[in-house]
Design an enzyme around this catalytic site. Structure first.
Site, PDB file in Angstrom:
ATOM      1  N   GLY A  79       0.791  -1.220   0.000  1.00 27.79           N
ATOM      2  CA  GLY A  79       0.000   0.000   0.000  1.00 27.79           C
ATOM      3  C   GLY A  79       0.823   1.270   0.000  1.00 27.79           C
ATOM      4  CG  ASP A 293       8.324  -8.684   5.845  1.00 28.55           C
ATOM      5  OD1 ASP A 293       7.145  -8.562   6.242  1.00 28.55           O
ATOM      6  OD2 ASP A 293       9.058  -7.707   5.607  1.00 28.55           O
TER       7      ASP A 293
END
EC number: 3.4.19.-
Length: 401
Positions: A79, A293
């Protein structure tokens, strides 16, 4: 954990396993039932047929604890370069096909469009699919995104949430927390952990900033909080930062390195390089963990802070790092704890990270190339013979991971 969509965990016999628990136990046989390891022994006596035991002959293959991924964007991350760059959530088989049986979910840069409600719902969904899943309250920024109105309330009243994170420091995307703000967050996490028996940690995202781990050093010097409460991650992203991490680990701070791709000549260490340098430096091996991650965006920024490229973290990075360590001469029992028992200890995940009688039946059988041959999570077979047999609601069981 809700198991509403799964049948009871069956009785499973694992025969002729070369067991690493993570220490080398030699050839062993195991009996699983009810999601637990019921028995481990060197000799096997067949059980009555009426017991309905499913038998998997591992034929001497390596059997290890299921991997614990301590840093996963289960809702998807990203984002930073607009809504189009929001990473979608990963399906179940992306985790299980990478040998992962436990994930710790979190929010990152986007803790506005990605909400704590979405995070908690996704954690429950993964549990309903048979994975062990937990999470962190908050995100990159302060004031934190919470469900109950406070970090302490989230940790006390919401069972899956075990700490705070990933709170960003030394990063241009962080809310630039002060020492007092960090100490208040860490105090809330620590006290909630005392009240509940949870980890009560602050999972700290480390950016590229020159301040590095200075806030953590100050927190240790100027407060009574235990060093274990602070758990920095991405500490291999700069070589100088990794040097700071080595020093703080000797003061009792657990450190997490990320298995992200590192280009030749880049000012960073790969997860495998970080492991080897940690060991060479004589740092405490029980304070090192590796995470993927997974699902998170891995952006790079130009001098003006604009995204100039991005990648996405992959669950398979853990197994790839393990394979690299083995190829570089690290014995399997030495390599395994950073993916299993060290993570379980740091996050106080009872029954996880080891293969032991009474422990959770989270088991990974490796094939000859180091990939997934069988994967058992919470006592259920998810992968059999290198093929998925359990899939997420919106994926096909026979599809590749």
């Amino acid at each position: 954990m809700s198991l509403a969509h799964l049948p009871p965990a069956p009785l499973i016999a694992l025969r002729n396993a070369h067991l690493f628990a993570p220490e080398d136990r030699g050839v062993a046989h195991l009996l699983l039932g009810g999601g637990r390891v019921l028995w481990i022994g060197a000799r096997w006596n067949d059980l009555p047929a009426d017991f309905g035991v499913e038998t998997l002959d591992l034929e001497g293959r390596r059997l290890i604890p299921g991997l614990i991924d301590g840093h996963v964007h289960v809702t998807g991350g990203g984002g930073e370069a607009g809504f189009r760059t929001r990473v979608p959530a990963l399906p179940l088989s992306r985790y299980t096909g990478a040998g992962i049986t436990t994930v710790i979910g979190l929010l990152g840069t986007d803790d506005v469009a990605r909400s704590p409600r979405e995070l908690l719902a996704t954690i429950h969904a993964l549990r309903e699919k048979g994975l062990s899943a937990f999470g962190y309250s908050g995100g990159y920024h302060l004031p934190p995104a919470t469900l109950t109105g406070s970090l302490r309330g989230d940790l006390v009243f919401l069972e899956p949430l075990i700490g705070v994170g990933e709170l960003a420091i030394s990063d241009h995307r962080s809310s630039q927390p002060t020492l007092d703000e960090l100490l208040r967050v860490a105090s809330d996490a620590h006290v909630a952990g005392l009240m509940t028996g949870k980890a009560g940690v602050v999972h700290l995202h480390l950016g590229d900033g020159e301040r590095g781990l200075e806030l953590v050093r100050q927190a240790l010097d100027q407060s009574e909080l235990p060093a274990r409460v602070f758990q920095p991650t991405h500490v291999n992203r700069r070589r100088a930062l990794f040097g700071e991490a080595l020093a703080l680990a000797r003061r009792g701070v657990p450190m997490d390195v990320t298995a992200f791709p590192v280009e030749e000549g880049e000012d960073a260490w790969s997860a495998a390089d970080a492991f080897l340098r940690w060991r060479e430096a004589g740092a405490p091996m029980d304070r090192l963990t590796v995470s993927s991650d997974a699902g998170g965006c891995l952006p790079c920024f130009d001098a003006d802070g604009r995204v100039c490229g991005m990648d996405v973290g992959a669950p398979g990075a853990l197994l790839e790092t393990l394979a690299e360590l083995l190829a570089r001469g690290v014995p399997l029992p030495e390599a395994l704890p950073v993916f299993t028992s060290n993570v379980a200890r740091a996050l106080r995940l009872a029954g996880k990270g080891r293969v032991a009688v009474g422990g959770d039946a989270d088991l990974l059988c490796l094939d000859e190339a180091g990939g997934v041959h069988h994967l058992i999570a919470r006592g259920r077979v998810h992968w059999r013979g290198a093929r998925p047999v359990l899939a997420g609601t919106f994926e096909t069981a026979g599809a590749p991971a």
